[in-house]
Design a protein around this motif. Structure first.
Motif: not given
Length: 418
Positions: A143-149
């Protein structure tokens, strides 16, 4: 009425045994059952404290291939909570993202397993603050990207609690997974972030209380020290308090034994025994790595007879019970005077190595190059063995070099005495 819950992560059921356990059948049994014992203790804590929920922030399993026996054990433990009216909320992390069992095993109705799309689950409560649990599981191990959004926005007027598996701001011993900054979490409008992934405990106060509980049960000496879960209370006014509770059935510890000024072998053994006796407190098994330090005339003998030292330590550990000696290291330095070193070829060689080799830039460059090549071949969780920054890397490298020199000199002295 306050809302109380237990927050944990990284239980790693079915985690493979590390090499140390395979050398000792009794220790293998202890470590092999430790992750299950930790889960049982977590459930016991929930029942004893009569909490309102259990939150598991990823890596419940160690991998995708999990035995049905372990899955049935999980169902049985969560069933104990179900019978007590305590719901469980789970997200999948990088280790259990592909686990078929977490997707297919029939768990009690009170267990909520979040999927790959974010959800916000309101809790039905008779009194006290409104609570909403947010969660989002990994779809893939990476999961290389930020999940918060991707998370649902906080519900206005409620205490929003988020479950997230993330490397947070990053860690030298972990590859980046769903990276997110602490300021981003603090500004999210959530009141509590229940994190998982990093095995070292950390708590951050602010607009949101952010907690990385760490692994609840260490698996080897590189996960040494106290391990715990969080018991969290949300007061009627929304104030949050966090208590650290130990659940480990086995604890790894690095123990230094200062042998400075010890001249007699039996005195050294007695001092080691006292250090081991100090490790017997608590209701867990102890697994220790002993490091002998200090300047002593026994330094050479201790280094070349570490197997005998370990045998003595194991005898003491066996007498004390619930204690295992994983390894013994010696960083003792010899007590030497000018009279002692004069005419002593091994001592003179030690002086030459200290002055002309270890202190020289050529050796440092070669050692650095060799260490960097080794690090490239290590799995991410072991890269921290060489330190978390440049200064610590240099210290570790220096310690390894001196350890190697001392071992070679001890062998030379042994050969000379023979």
């Amino acid at each position: 009425m306050p809302f109380r819950f237990v927050h944990t992560a990284d239980i790693h059921l079915d985690s493979p045994l590390r090499s140390l356990a395979l050398k000792n059948e009794e220790l293998a049994d202890v470590i092999g059952a430790a992750s299950r014992a930790a889960l049982t203790r977590i459930v016991d804590l929930c029942l004893t404290e009569q909490v309102d929920a259990l939150l598991i922030a990823g890596d419940l399993y160690d991998g995708g291939q999990t035995s049905m026996k372990t899955a049935l054990f999980l169902a049985r433990e969560l069933g104990r909570l179900h019978e007590a009216g305590i719901p469980t909320y789970i997200i999948r992390g990088n280790h259990d993202a592909l686990s078929k069992i977490t997707r297919e095993l029939v768990l009690p109705d009170s267990v909520k397993l979040f999927g790959g799309r974010a959800e916000a689950v309101p809790l039905a409560r008779a009194s006290g603050p409104d609570i909403v649990i947010h969660g989002l599981s990994f779809r893939e191990p990476r999961a290389p990207d930020c999940l918060l959004p991707s998370y649902k926005p906080p519900v206005e007027g409620a205490v929003n609690i988020g479950l997230m598996h993330t490397s947070l701001g990053g860690s030298a011993s972990h590859d980046p997974y769903a990276p997110v900054s602490l300021p981003e979490l603090q500004a999210s409008g959530f009141r509590y972030w229940a994190l998982g992934h990093i095995h070292q405990r950390a708590e951050y106060a602010g607009a949101a209380t952010v907690v990385m509980p760490g692994i609840p049960q260490g698996r080897d000496i590189n996960e040494a020290g106290a391990k715990s879960v969080s018991l969290v209370t949300v007061a009627d006014d929304g104030a949050i308090t966090v208590e650290e509770r130990s659940v480990a059935s086995a604890r790894f510890d690095r123990v230094e034994v200062d042998l400075a000024g010890v001249f007699d072998w039996s005195d050294a053994v007695a001092r080691i025994a006292r250090a081991l006796e100090a490790q017997t407190a608590g209701d867990h098994h102890g697994v220790v790595r002993l490091k002998l330090t200090g300047s002593t005339p026994l330094a050479w003998r201790l280094r070349r007879e570490l197997d005998l030292v370990k045998a003595e330590a194991e005898l003491t550990a066996g007498r004390l019970g619930r204690l295992f000696v994983e390894q013994v290291e010696s960083a003792c330095r010899p007590l030497e005077t000018k009279t002692e070193t004069s005419g002593d070829p091994v001592a003179e060689l030690a002086g030459l190595i200290e002055a002309d080799v270890l202190a020289g830039p050529a050796f440092r460059d070669l050692a650095t190059e060799a260490a960097n090549e080794l690090i490239k071949g290590l799995p991410p969780e072991l890269r921290g063995l060489f330190g978390q920054d440049e200064a610590e890397f240099a210290q570790r490298l220096d310690a390894l070099a001196r350890d190697g020199v001392d071992t070679v000199l001890a062998r030379l002295r042994e050969a000379g005495e023979a």
